[in-house]
Design a protein around this motif. Structure first.
Motif, mmCIF file in Angstrom:
data_model
loop_
_atom_site.group_PDB
_atom_site.id
_atom_site.type_symbol
_atom_site.label_atom_id
_atom_site.label_comp_id
_atom_site.label_asym_id
_atom_site.label_seq_id
_atom_site.Cartn_x
_atom_site.Cartn_y
_atom_site.Cartn_z
ATOM 1 N N THR A 265 0.817 -1.215 0.000
ATOM 2 C CA THR A 265 0.000 0.000 0.000
ATOM 3 C C THR A 265 0.852 1.267 0.000
ATOM 4 O O THR A 265 0.375 2.333 -0.371
ATOM 5 N N VAL A 268 1.462 1.404 -3.736
ATOM 6 C CA VAL A 268 0.216 1.748 -4.444
ATOM 7 C C VAL A 268 -0.805 2.212 -3.402
ATOM 8 O O VAL A 268 -1.657 1.434 -2.952
ATOM 9 N N LYS A 270 -3.503 3.837 -3.531
ATOM 10 C CA LYS A 270 -4.917 3.750 -3.902
ATOM 11 C C LYS A 270 -5.528 2.388 -3.581
ATOM 12 O O LYS A 270 -6.752 2.236 -3.614
ATOM 13 N N LEU A 271 -4.704 1.401 -3.268
ATOM 14 C CA LEU A 271 -5.247 0.098 -2.884
ATOM 15 C C LEU A 271 -6.144 0.196 -1.657
ATOM 16 O O LEU A 271 -7.038 -0.631 -1.457
ATOM 17 N N GLU A 273 -8.141 2.776 -0.967
ATOM 18 C CA GLU A 273 -9.349 3.574 -1.203
ATOM 19 C C GLU A 273 -10.584 2.678 -1.117
ATOM 20 O O GLU A 273 -10.580 1.539 -1.581
ATOM 21 N N ARG A 294 -8.507 1.816 -13.172
ATOM 22 C CA ARG A 294 -8.823 2.774 -12.117
ATOM 23 C C ARG A 294 -7.582 3.168 -11.313
ATOM 24 O O ARG A 294 -7.446 4.316 -10.894
ATOM 25 N N LEU A 295 -6.687 2.199 -11.096
ATOM 26 C CA LEU A 295 -5.502 2.452 -10.268
ATOM 27 C C LEU A 295 -4.263 2.794 -11.093
ATOM 28 O O LEU A 295 -3.212 3.082 -10.512
ATOM 29 N N TYR A 327 -9.992 -1.490 -2.847
ATOM 30 C CA TYR A 327 -9.485 -2.120 -4.066
ATOM 31 C C TYR A 327 -8.626 -3.340 -3.726
ATOM 32 O O TYR A 327 -8.643 -4.348 -4.442
#
Length: 365
Positions: A265, A268, A270-271, A273, A294-295, A327
């Motif tokens: 995380t 990334v 956004k994982l 979100e 999306r990511l 996600y």
């Protein structure tokens, strides 16, 4: 550790006759081996090997070592009786145009061949040959930088990482795999060498994935793995080269990406979100494509593993009842329903991607 060998220089009369035989056998070994100096290949340093045998050993020991080395193809050897002040050492006696190393190896009282950084029994001649090859390619053990991976020192490893980190500058989708591999290999700074049967295994069918922008090393390792091949960086006296060969489970090969320096995380964010989802009878492939877009997180598939277990992502469906989740959880739940698992990796330039493989590993790669 003091590798020198000491003993009383006064020899009992009972030992004089065996020592005389030893001297004769040592002389015979010298006549057989030491008088014929065979030049090493011109493209690598030469090694002159002198072996000093502990006189406390049986008289035929010199002959046994001489025969074993000759049979193994070790060249430029001289065998003699050891002196009290002998100690294992490597000397560089020339460097024009390539180094010439003089090695003094001691056969100790345990009948072990002792050299700087190693000791070998007479049954380990092949290991000793590798020690000689390492000497030719990397220099004396005490002068070598610490190795970090693939037999490379830290400077060489960083050179390879830099070479592999450049982004793929062309589109990969729709082009034959063998053509892609050849183009990627040609873009590298160091020479690539294919094993005789490796190039024949490259598939010619069109590649159905777009990997433009990912690092060259990661994409090359990915494409090679597709056809059961692997790439291994190797260091030699002539520099670094990339050996491309048939892969197997125990082969330490250049990987398809690396673990992120921190958590997944962190790599990334956004994982984590959250979003509301209701997924009903949607294929794993569609879910992955949607999350990837999306990511902005590309995903790579472990094709050999999928093929081994007959898995097709477009035919495996996912069901996640309406819920609020992340996600990260969507990916995990979707893959698990397809008997798959995923992890975040980073390419050779540090760009994250999602690696998808089977829950059950395969043995070959």
């Amino acid at each position: 550790m003091n590798n020198s060998i000491g003993w009383n220089s006064t020899v009992d009369s009972e030992l004089r006759r065996p020592l005389a035989l030893l001297t004769f056998s040592g002389l015979l070994a010298w006549m057989l081996l030491g008088s014929v100096l065979v030049l090493a290949e011109t493209d690598e340093p030469r090694v002159q090997l002198e072996i000093a045998v502990d006189p406390r050993l049986p008289p035929l020991t010199s002959h046994e070592w001489a025969k074993a080395l000759t049979t193994a193809g070790v060249q430029d050897v001289r065998v003699r009786m050891a002196r009290p002040d002998d100690a294992p050492k490597v000397q560089q006696i020339s460097s024009d145009p390539l180094p010439v190393y003089r090695v003094l190896a001691i056969v100790n009282a345990q009948n072990e061949l002792v050299v700087p950084g190693g000791r070998f029994s007479i049954r380990q001649i092949e290991m000793f040959r590798q020690w000689l090859n390492d000497l030719r390619q990397q220099g004396p053990p005490e002068s070598r930088p610490k190795q970090v991976a693939f037999g490379l020192n830290i400077v060489q490893f960083e050179q390879v990482r830099h070479d592999m980190s450049r982004p793929v500058a062309f589109s990969t989708k729709g082009r034959p795999r063998n053509e892609l591999v050849e183009n990627l290999v040609a873009s590298l700074s160091n020479t690539s060498v294919f094993d005789p049967d490796a190039r024949k295994r490259l598939g010619q069918d069109p590649f159905d994935e777009e990997l433009q922008g990912l690092a060259v090393g990661t994409v090359l390792a990915y494409l090679l793995r597709y056809d059961g091949l692997a790439m291994v960086p190797q260091a030699s006296v002539n520099g670094i080269r990339y050996q491309i060969m048939i892969g197997h489970a125990k082969l330490a090969a250049w990987p398809v990406g690396w673990p992120p320096e921190g958590s997944e995380t962190t790599a990334v964010p956004k994982l984590l979100e959250t979003l509301s989802v209701n997924i009903q009878s949607v294929s794993v492939k569609e879910v992955l494509q949607s999350v990837s877009e999306r990511l902005s997180l590309p995903y790579l598939l472990d094709h050999p593993a999928l093929a081994r277990f007959g898995m097709e992502l477009d035919k495996t469906t996912v069901n996640i009842p309406q819920t609020k989740t992340t996600y990260s959880q969507i990916i995990k739940r979707s893959l698990f329903q397809g008997r798959l698992k995923g992890e975040v990796r980073c390419d050779d330039a540090g760009k994250p991607f999602l690696w998808i493989t089977t829950l059950k590993p395969i043995d070959e790669m």
